[in-house]
Design a protein around this motif. Structure first.
Motif, PDB file in Angstrom:
ATOM      1  N   ALA A   1       9.178   8.846   7.225  1.00 35.19           N
ATOM      2  CA  ALA A   1      10.290   8.994   5.709  1.00 35.19           C
ATOM      3  C   ALA A   1      10.832  10.184   6.342  1.00 35.19           C
ATOM      4  O   ALA A   1      11.724  10.862   5.677  1.00 35.19           O
ATOM      5  CB  ALA A   1       9.568  10.281   4.699  1.00 35.19           C
TER       6      ALA A   1
ATOM      7  N   TYR B   1      -1.752   5.481  -0.304  1.00 35.18           N
ATOM      8  CA  TYR B   1      -0.366   5.341  -0.209  1.00 35.18           C
ATOM      9  C   TYR B   1      -0.694   4.061   1.101  1.00 35.18           C
ATOM     10  O   TYR B   1       0.068   4.095   2.214  1.00 35.18           O
ATOM     11  CB  TYR B   1      -0.021   6.334   0.972  1.00 35.18           C
TER      12      TYR B   1
ATOM     13  N   VAL C   1       4.395   5.084   8.224  1.00 30.53           N
ATOM     14  CA  VAL C   1       5.834   6.194   8.018  1.00 30.53           C
ATOM     15  C   VAL C   1       6.370   7.582   7.896  1.00 30.53           C
ATOM     16  O   VAL C   1       5.576   8.000   7.440  1.00 30.53           O
ATOM     17  CB  VAL C   1       6.474   4.898   6.297  1.00 30.53           C
TER      18      VAL C   1
ATOM     19  N   THR D   1       0.558   0.565   1.768  1.00 28.25           N
ATOM     20  CA  THR D   1       2.180   0.168   2.045  1.00 28.25           C
ATOM     21  C   THR D   1       2.969   1.278   2.487  1.00 28.25           C
ATOM     22  O   THR D   1       4.002   1.096   3.476  1.00 28.25           O
ATOM     23  CB  THR D   1       2.425  -0.535   0.450  1.00 28.25           C
ATOM     24  N   GLU D   2       2.989   2.887   2.869  1.00 30.70           N
ATOM     25  CA  GLU D   2       3.296   3.877   3.694  1.00 30.70           C
ATOM     26  C   GLU D   2       3.102   4.641   4.098  1.00 30.70           C
ATOM     27  O   GLU D   2       4.092   5.458   4.931  1.00 30.70           O
ATOM     28  CB  GLU D   2       3.975   4.747   2.127  1.00 30.70           C
TER      29      GLU D   2
END
Length: 81
Positions: free
Chosen positions: A46, A38, A44, A40-41
């Motif tokens: 969320a 993950y 983060v 790219t995430e």
């Protein structure tokens, strides 16, 4: 145009055997297989500051699924036979 590949750390890619230190009560490294990256995430929140996204999803050999960041994952050494 093809999607830009996620940054990888050499042999650590989905499907690779790795060792992780998952935190919590785990005091030893455990082995498993990378399920997803993950990148790219990672980092983060969320919407949940208390639950940031971790970079790697790893299915451990003991049957648990753990999510870890770069500092606690390494490629497993090839078994000699």
């Amino acid at each position: 145009m093809p999607e830009t590949p996620k940054e990888n750390r050499g042999p650590i890619v989905p499907g690779a055997r790795v060792r992780v230190r998952a935190g919590g009560a785990r005091l030893a490294w455990v082995s498993g297989v990378v399920v997803d990256d993950y990148a790219t995430e990672a980092g983060v929140s969320a919407g949940h500051e208390w639950a940031p996204v971790r970079r790697w999803a790893v299915a451990t050999d003991d049957g648990t699924l753990v999510f870890v960041d770069d500092g606690v994952i390494e490629a497993a050494q090839a078994e000699e036979g």
